[in-house]
Design an enzyme around this catalytic site. Structure first.
Site, PDB file in Angstrom:
ATOM      1  N   LYS A 119      39.402  50.054  34.783  1.00  0.00           N
ATOM      2  CA  LYS A 119      40.095  49.782  33.020  1.00  0.00           C
ATOM      3  C   LYS A 119      40.098  51.095  32.896  1.00  0.00           C
ATOM      4  CE  LYS A 119      37.892  44.897  32.262  1.00  0.00           C
ATOM      5  NZ  LYS A 119      36.893  44.450  31.529  1.00  0.00           N
ATOM      6  N   LYS A 201      46.300  36.772  43.282  1.00  0.00           N
ATOM      7  CA  LYS A 201      46.137  35.426  42.352  1.00  0.00           C
ATOM      8  C   LYS A 201      46.209  35.358  40.572  1.00  0.00           C
ATOM      9  CE  LYS A 201      40.531  35.309  41.519  1.00  0.00           C
ATOM     10  NZ  LYS A 201      40.006  36.306  41.542  1.00  0.00           N
ATOM     11  N   LYS A 204      44.732  36.383  34.250  1.00  0.00           N
ATOM     12  CA  LYS A 204      45.940  35.859  32.578  1.00  0.00           C
ATOM     13  C   LYS A 204      45.616  38.142  32.521  1.00  0.00           C
ATOM     14  CE  LYS A 204      40.776  34.823  30.581  1.00  0.00           C
ATOM     15  NZ  LYS A 204      40.195  34.721  29.623  1.00  0.00           N
TER      16      LYS A 204
END
Ligand code: TRP
Length: 332
Positions: A119, A201, A204
């Site tokens: 991140k 996958k 979101k």
């Protein structure tokens, strides 16, 4: 420390961030399991709004996202009579124990967290200290409820390990205080792939609106997305994720929704068209009742359920917080 009295249900804790819409992958991979675990465990479910703030947010965004996701979870079938369902920031013990956890987690172990590394590498500028200490808050979430089982995906393995490590360290340093939690990957969790990029996958955080089915998509929208799902050119319906990722994904989705077996289902189709039509029909049958329940839930009802949930969560968390404060030597 153990909390299990023989014959009682295991305490389960799980959390979800209030970001983005809920898609089919979230539902079949995790949330469907939340609903079923209400029946055979002592389940505590939390919308982790404080965690959401670790990445920059617009004012008001987290509040709206929290209401939205709470409403969806209630529509999916979370029953506040059968589980404790609340918002993290409504129970101040989370922030409080989160701080204590920061004092027993080490800089070195937090530096090794792959989610922090990913991140922070992806972030375009500001990296908050909270993003770094995120796993200490997550450990607090879990430990506050004497949690025995944390049913989350494999991507959370390292964070659950850290929660165990800090709990063991706290207990060793200050005396037996916390139950040591265990990670469990949900069994029924189906892995749903993106309809346009079936090697990835459904997610979101990746921008692929045509490859992602949201639980709030209108039926026509679902039909369109399934019809356009990427398959291949050989025209044979066969379950083989490595060789035929697109077709296999459609078969797994159909199997997950209809409680069937993907290989067996493959035998029932000669062409992609009818398979796609059945997948779309099964998905529409899945989302319609959810969407109907959602339409019945107004904000006032959702807020009232969350207020009740916060009260019940506090009744569990406050005594644990008190135990932790006394143990580590604070004046109480
Ligand atoms: N980190 C989790 C995720 O991103 C969310 C979370 C926060 C969580 N606290 C938790 C999950 C405690 C399980 C238990 O999915």
């Amino acid at each position: 420390m153990t909390s299990t009295t023989p014959g009682t249900r295991p305490r389960v804790f799980s959390g979800i961030q209030p970001s983005g819409a809920v898609h089919l992958g979230n539902y079949l991979g995790a949330l469907r399991n939340w609903v079923s675990m209400q029946h055979d465990t002592d389940a505590v479910y939390c919308v982790v709004d404080l965690h959401a703030l670790t990445l920059p947010k617009e004012p008001g965004e987290v509040a709206q996202g929290t209401l939205d996701i709470a409403r969806i979870l209630l529509a999916l079938g979370l029953d506040p009579q059968r589980c404790v369902f609340f918002v993290q920031s409504h129970v101040h013990e989370h922030a409080e124990l989160g701080w204590l956890m920061q004092t027993v987690a080490s800089y070195g172990e937090l530096s090794r967290m792959t989610q922090f590394k990913d991140k922070s590498a992806r972030s375009s500028g500001f990296i908050s200290a909270g993003l770094f200490t995120y796993p200490a808050l997550q450990a607090a979430d879990i430990l506050l409820y004497d949690t025995e089982v944390v049913p989350v995906g494999d991507d959370q393995r390292q964070h659950i390990e850290l929660a165990r490590d800090v709990a063991l360290r706290f207990n060793a340093r200050y005396g037996d205080t916390f139950v040591i939690p265990e990670h469990r990957i949900p069994v029924a969790g189906a892995r749903v792939m993106d309809l346009q990029h079936p090697e990835n996958k459904m997610s979101k955080s990746v921008d692929s609106p045509q490859g992602t089915i949201n639980l709030l998509d209108a039926p026509q929208e679902i039909e369109k997305k399934v019809k356009r799902a990427v398959t291949d050119n050989d025209g044979e319906v066969r379950y083989d994720p490595a060789d035929k990722p697109g077709v296999s994904n459609l078969l797994s989705i159909l199997a997950a929704v209809t409680d069937g077996d993907p290989e067996q289902l493959a035998g029932q189709y000669q062409q992609y068209g009818p398979l796609k039509a059945d997948v779309a029909a099964a998905l529409i049958a899945l989302v319609e009742p959810i969407q109907a329940r959602l339409a019945q839930l107004d904000d006032a009802t959702v807020r009232a359920e969350l207020a009740l949930g916060a009260e019940r969560a506090t009744a569990i968390a406050a005594p644990v917080m008190d135990r932790a404060k006394r143990a580590c030597g604070l004046l109480v």
